[in-house]
Design a protein around this motif. Structure first.
Motif, PDB file in Angstrom:
ATOM      1  N   LYS A   3      -7.649  12.807  -4.587  1.00 26.11           N
ATOM      2  CA  LYS A   3      -8.771  12.707  -3.451  1.00 26.11           C
ATOM      3  C   LYS A   3      -8.361  13.422  -2.166  1.00 26.11           C
ATOM      4  CE  LYS A   3     -10.660   8.775  -0.933  1.00 26.11           C
ATOM      5  NZ  LYS A   3     -10.688   7.217  -0.803  1.00 26.11           N
ATOM      6  N   TYR A   4      -7.093  13.616  -2.015  1.00 27.51           N
ATOM      7  CA  TYR A   4      -6.534  14.292  -0.574  1.00 27.51           C
ATOM      8  C   TYR A   4      -6.157  15.740  -1.188  1.00 27.51           C
ATOM      9  CZ  TYR A   4      -6.584   9.310   0.710  1.00 27.51           C
ATOM     10  OH  TYR A   4      -7.125   7.975   0.869  1.00 27.51           O
ATOM     11  N   ALA A  63      -1.059   7.384   2.338  1.00 23.94           N
ATOM     12  CA  ALA A  63      -2.309   8.292   2.057  1.00 23.94           C
ATOM     13  C   ALA A  63      -1.717   9.552   2.431  1.00 23.94           C
ATOM     14  CB  ALA A  63      -3.333   7.854   3.087  1.00 23.94           C
ATOM     15  N   GLU A 101      -5.367   9.221  -4.438  1.00 15.74           N
ATOM     16  CA  GLU A 101      -5.573   8.403  -3.373  1.00 15.74           C
ATOM     17  C   GLU A 101      -4.434   7.467  -3.362  1.00 15.74           C
ATOM     18  OE1 GLU A 101      -8.698   5.581  -4.184  1.00 15.74           O
ATOM     19  OE2 GLU A 101      -8.756   6.472  -6.314  1.00 15.74           O
ATOM     20  N   LEU A 102      -4.554   6.777  -2.202  1.00 16.96           N
ATOM     21  CA  LEU A 102      -3.703   5.482  -2.022  1.00 16.96           C
ATOM     22  C   LEU A 102      -3.625   4.577  -2.874  1.00 16.96           C
ATOM     23  CD1 LEU A 102      -4.735   2.899  -0.389  1.00 16.96           C
ATOM     24  CD2 LEU A 102      -4.872   4.670   1.395  1.00 16.96           C
ATOM     25  N   TYR A 113       5.429   7.562  -0.647  1.00 22.26           N
ATOM     26  CA  TYR A 113       4.696   8.396   0.455  1.00 22.26           C
ATOM     27  C   TYR A 113       4.870   9.831   0.430  1.00 22.26           C
ATOM     28  CZ  TYR A 113       3.589   9.419   5.244  1.00 22.26           C
ATOM     29  OH  TYR A 113       3.141   9.875   6.537  1.00 22.26           O
ATOM     30  N   GLU A 167      -3.260   0.333  -3.539  1.00 24.39           N
ATOM     31  CA  GLU A 167      -3.194  -0.880  -3.054  1.00 24.39           C
ATOM     32  C   GLU A 167      -3.147  -2.061  -4.093  1.00 24.39           C
ATOM     33  OE1 GLU A 167      -6.506  -3.417  -0.510  1.00 24.39           O
ATOM     34  OE2 GLU A 167      -5.595  -1.858   0.635  1.00 24.39           O
ATOM     35  N   SER A 205       1.409   8.736  -6.574  1.00 22.05           N
ATOM     36  CA  SER A 205       1.191   7.607  -5.945  1.00 22.05           C
ATOM     37  C   SER A 205       1.841   6.487  -6.762  1.00 22.05           C
ATOM     38  CB  SER A 205      -0.258   7.367  -5.730  1.00 22.05           C
ATOM     39  OG  SER A 205      -0.501   8.438  -4.652  1.00 22.05           O
ATOM     40  N   CYS A 251       0.812  -1.379   0.155  1.00 25.65           N
ATOM     41  CA  CYS A 251      -0.135  -0.030  -0.084  1.00 25.65           C
ATOM     42  C   CYS A 251       0.835   1.289   0.029  1.00 25.65           C
ATOM     43  CB  CYS A 251      -0.895  -0.083   1.202  1.00 25.65           C
ATOM     44  SG  CYS A 251      -2.045  -1.380   1.346  1.00 25.65           S
TER      45      CYS A 251
END
Length: 223
Positions: free
Chosen positions: A204-205, A73, A210-211, A146, A213, A177, A70
């Motif tokens: 998203k942030y 975030a 977004e993160l 990150y 996975e 990401s 992952c």
């Protein structure tokens, strides 16, 4: 007097019997009410999902490696890497950092060879270049971004990641990401890679996408 006394006695006996029947019925219904949550609890247990290595919902075939990676975030929650049910890097282990988080795994045995975090915003990219050049043959390379993985990226670093099988290293930029699994001297492109571009239209942030996975099963000698 005697007849009225008998009638009073019979009325008292009737009242006692009626009360006893009422109390018994009430207690019986109470017992049923108490048992209901137990029935619900047993039903809940039956629907619980069984988790396998690294939290996968299905087991991997024999000789395959289970993995889950992952990305971070935004700049709030750090990335995590699990391989064969061993959590290599995570915020809980306190061994992740801003930039690129990289773990090396023996591609034959699955043993962890090492892990490091490289600050790609204010760190020295030479440390990352040295690390990538010293990756031993046969090693799997697990990568998770990150916060900001791309500010310090230069042509040499992008080529080194491309040589590991990355399709997106050449376009990795500020606050993108990225999750990736590659290998030393890999020929072709790795099927284990995900990438999201930092974009105001899709983030998203706020300033971050977004993160990501990525999870699954790595076959023996996947590259």
């Amino acid at each position: 007097m005697r007849v009225s006394g008998v009638l009073r006695l019979l009325a008292l006996i009737f009242a006692i019997i009626t009360t006893w029947i009422f109390v018994r019925s009430y207690l019986s219904s109470s017992v049923k009410t108490i048992r209901l949550p137990r029935w619900l609890a047993s039903s809940t247990k039956e629907t619980q999902v069984v988790k396998y290595k690294c939290g996968l919902i299905k087991p991997c075939p024999a000789n395959y490696f289970a993995f889950k990676i992952c990305s971070g975030a935004a700049n709030v929650v750090g990335p995590s890497m699990c391989f064969e049910d061993h959590m290599i890097m995570s915020p809980v282990k306190n061994n992740v950092g801003r930039g690129l988080n990289i773990a090396l795994v023996n591609g034959t045995t699955g043993a962890v060879l090492g892990q490091r975090a490289f600050d790609m915003y204010s760190g020295d990219v030479k440390h990352l270049v040295k690390f990538l050049k010293e990756i031993p043959g046969g090693a799997l390379v697990l990568v998770a971004s990150y916060d900001d993985p791309g500010t310090k990226m230069d042509d040499e670093t992008r080529k080194l990641f491309s040589d590991l099988g990355s399709s997106y290293a050449k376009q990795l930029g500020f606050r993108d990401s990225w999750v990736f699994i590659g290998a030393k001297d890999f020929r072709g492109k790795s099927p284990f890679e995900q990438f999201l571009k930092n974009s105001p239209d899709t983030n998203k942030y706020e300033g971050w996408p977004e993160l990501l996975e990525m999870e699954g099963c790595l076959p023996p000698k996947p590259f």
